[in-house]
Design a protein around this motif. Sequence first.
Motif, PDB file in Angstrom:
ATOM      1  N   VAL A  11     -12.535  71.528  14.650  1.00  0.00           N
ATOM      2  CA  VAL A  11     -13.751  71.710  13.466  1.00  0.00           C
ATOM      3  C   VAL A  11     -14.862  70.262  13.583  1.00  0.00           C
ATOM      4  O   VAL A  11     -14.345  69.499  12.955  1.00  0.00           O
ATOM      5  N   VAL A  13     -17.841  68.534  11.183  1.00  0.00           N
ATOM      6  CA  VAL A  13     -18.004  68.517  10.189  1.00  0.00           C
ATOM      7  C   VAL A  13     -19.281  67.155   9.418  1.00  0.00           C
ATOM      8  O   VAL A  13     -18.923  66.532  10.236  1.00  0.00           O
ATOM      9  N   GLY A  20     -18.668  67.433   2.577  1.00  0.00           N
ATOM     10  CA  GLY A  20     -17.974  66.756   4.139  1.00  0.00           C
ATOM     11  C   GLY A  20     -17.109  66.936   3.083  1.00  0.00           C
ATOM     12  O   GLY A  20     -15.715  67.598   4.453  1.00  0.00           O
ATOM     13  N   THR A  23     -14.575  69.652   1.771  1.00  0.00           N
ATOM     14  CA  THR A  23     -14.745  70.515   3.058  1.00  0.00           C
ATOM     15  C   THR A  23     -12.936  70.435   3.825  1.00  0.00           C
ATOM     16  O   THR A  23     -12.215  71.446   3.925  1.00  0.00           O
ATOM     17  N   ALA A  24     -13.463  69.572   4.135  1.00  0.00           N
ATOM     18  CA  ALA A  24     -12.237  68.440   4.831  1.00  0.00           C
ATOM     19  C   ALA A  24     -10.985  68.392   4.995  1.00  0.00           C
ATOM     20  O   ALA A  24      -9.748  68.859   4.965  1.00  0.00           O
ATOM     21  N   ILE A  36     -10.154  68.106  12.912  1.00  0.00           N
ATOM     22  CA  ILE A  36     -11.371  68.111  12.368  1.00  0.00           C
ATOM     23  C   ILE A  36     -12.406  66.601  12.489  1.00  0.00           C
ATOM     24  O   ILE A  36     -11.549  65.678  12.300  1.00  0.00           O
ATOM     25  N   LEU A  38     -15.453  64.155  11.450  1.00  0.00           N
ATOM     26  CA  LEU A  38     -15.778  64.336   9.554  1.00  0.00           C
ATOM     27  C   LEU A  38     -16.754  62.826  10.646  1.00  0.00           C
ATOM     28  O   LEU A  38     -16.128  61.884  10.022  1.00  0.00           O
ATOM     29  N   TYR A 107     -17.221  72.061  18.737  1.00  0.00           N
ATOM     30  CA  TYR A 107     -17.108  72.287  17.999  1.00  0.00           C
ATOM     31  C   TYR A 107     -16.567  73.488  18.651  1.00  0.00           C
ATOM     32  O   TYR A 107     -17.304  74.299  19.556  1.00  0.00           O
ATOM     33  N   VAL A 111     -20.098  72.644  10.090  1.00  0.00           N
ATOM     34  CA  VAL A 111     -20.372  72.763   8.873  1.00  0.00           C
ATOM     35  C   VAL A 111     -21.167  71.728   7.817  1.00  0.00           C
ATOM     36  O   VAL A 111     -20.768  70.441   8.956  1.00  0.00           O
ATOM     37  N   ALA A 113     -23.130  69.717   6.433  1.00  0.00           N
ATOM     38  CA  ALA A 113     -23.225  69.046   5.258  1.00  0.00           C
ATOM     39  C   ALA A 113     -23.831  67.720   4.799  1.00  0.00           C
ATOM     40  O   ALA A 113     -23.819  66.924   4.574  1.00  0.00           O
ATOM     41  N   GLY A 306     -17.731  73.708  -1.379  1.00  0.00           N
ATOM     42  CA  GLY A 306     -16.673  73.156   0.164  1.00  0.00           C
ATOM     43  C   GLY A 306     -15.230  73.971   0.591  1.00  0.00           C
ATOM     44  O   GLY A 306     -14.227  73.796   1.545  1.00  0.00           O
TER      45      GLY A 306
END
Length: 408
Positions: A11, A13, A20, A23-24, A36, A38, A107, A111, A113, A306
Amino acid sequence: MSIDQGRPERVVVVGASAGGLATAEALRRLGYEGAITLIGDEPHLPYDRPPLSKQILTGELEPDQVMLRPAADIEALGLDLRLGERATGVDLSRRTVTLAGGTVLGYDALVVATGVWPRRLPGTDGIRGVHFLRTLEDALTLKERLRPGRKLIVVGAGFIGAEAAASARSAGMDVTVLEPAPIPLAHAVGAQVGQVLARAHLDHGVDLRTGVAVAEVGSGGGEVTGVRLVDGTEVAGQDVVVGIGVRPNTEWLAGSGLRVDDGLLCDEFSMAAPGVYGVGDVARWHNPLFGVSMRIEHRTNAAEQGLAVARNLLDQGRRPFAPVPYFWSDQYDLKIQAYGHLRGAEEVAIVDGDPGTRRFLAAYRKGDRVVGVVAVNMPPKPLRQWRTAIAGRQAWRAAVAGDLTSVK
């Protein structure tokens, strides 16, 4: 495993602010153990933005006090954290995100954000003393110039401009606010509430001028000298705060195939395309509670969205994102709180208190239902009751008559 086959393995973000990070965190809290990434274009760990125009400017909070989580908590999430890096493009077919330095990240789920950027006044680049309030650096730079005896001009009397004006007055500055509309914030909260907020600024010594338009910001030696209005009036000042609205940060999505129209267009599940979701200020999604497409620029919505996206992304209790939006603003001794979708309301009624005392609650109607409420200096319990009424699509007549018996 790709998202088409089940739970995503990777994922990404893009956007390391409230939405953001929420969401994580939600992904981990829901048991997701995959990778993940970010990505944030600022060098800081995720921080809270609402205090920038309030407590940071007044000195009530220091920068380390607005961090959303301690560094140890961020580290515990096990993220591939890429701060100070900017995403520049998306390839939907290859499922990749490209960064400014040329790095390409794959990915399974993406997401978006990336928030918003403040709108700028033409011809102000490079002029010292022109301020925007979007980043921590913006707020700290302005804070250093808020000193008694100096003159600040605020262009735009929206929430950011109004909060900056209130903070500057508390620092002993002379403040002039220039607003093109006849009543500040009337588009957001209605004329009656807008007039109450305007009166508060006037009572605190702000030179509030409505129905005026700015022609240009004046400068000399690279420093702000003031503002010239369209009618030729000159307003002197050493600093100018520009609060004329924002634009969604979607330029980096150009050519991706994702639909953009005042934000990343998403469905009721906050999904913009298979495996791609929008969160926070940048996302324009269909809210089935109100039956409209909306884009909300408030901190609470980013966090709630999120969490909803994390659930939908992992297919855990997948359901539409249908919140009752919430926002707040602190100006002088006013605590302003609001729930619902206020724009376009057909009627506003004062249902408790008195605007003359700056302690009241106003309800908003569309059609035959209550769709919003604004409280100024009111206790939390009635506000929560009205929120429940909005969520329950309560009939307008019953609500304004005080029949909230079905609201627990």
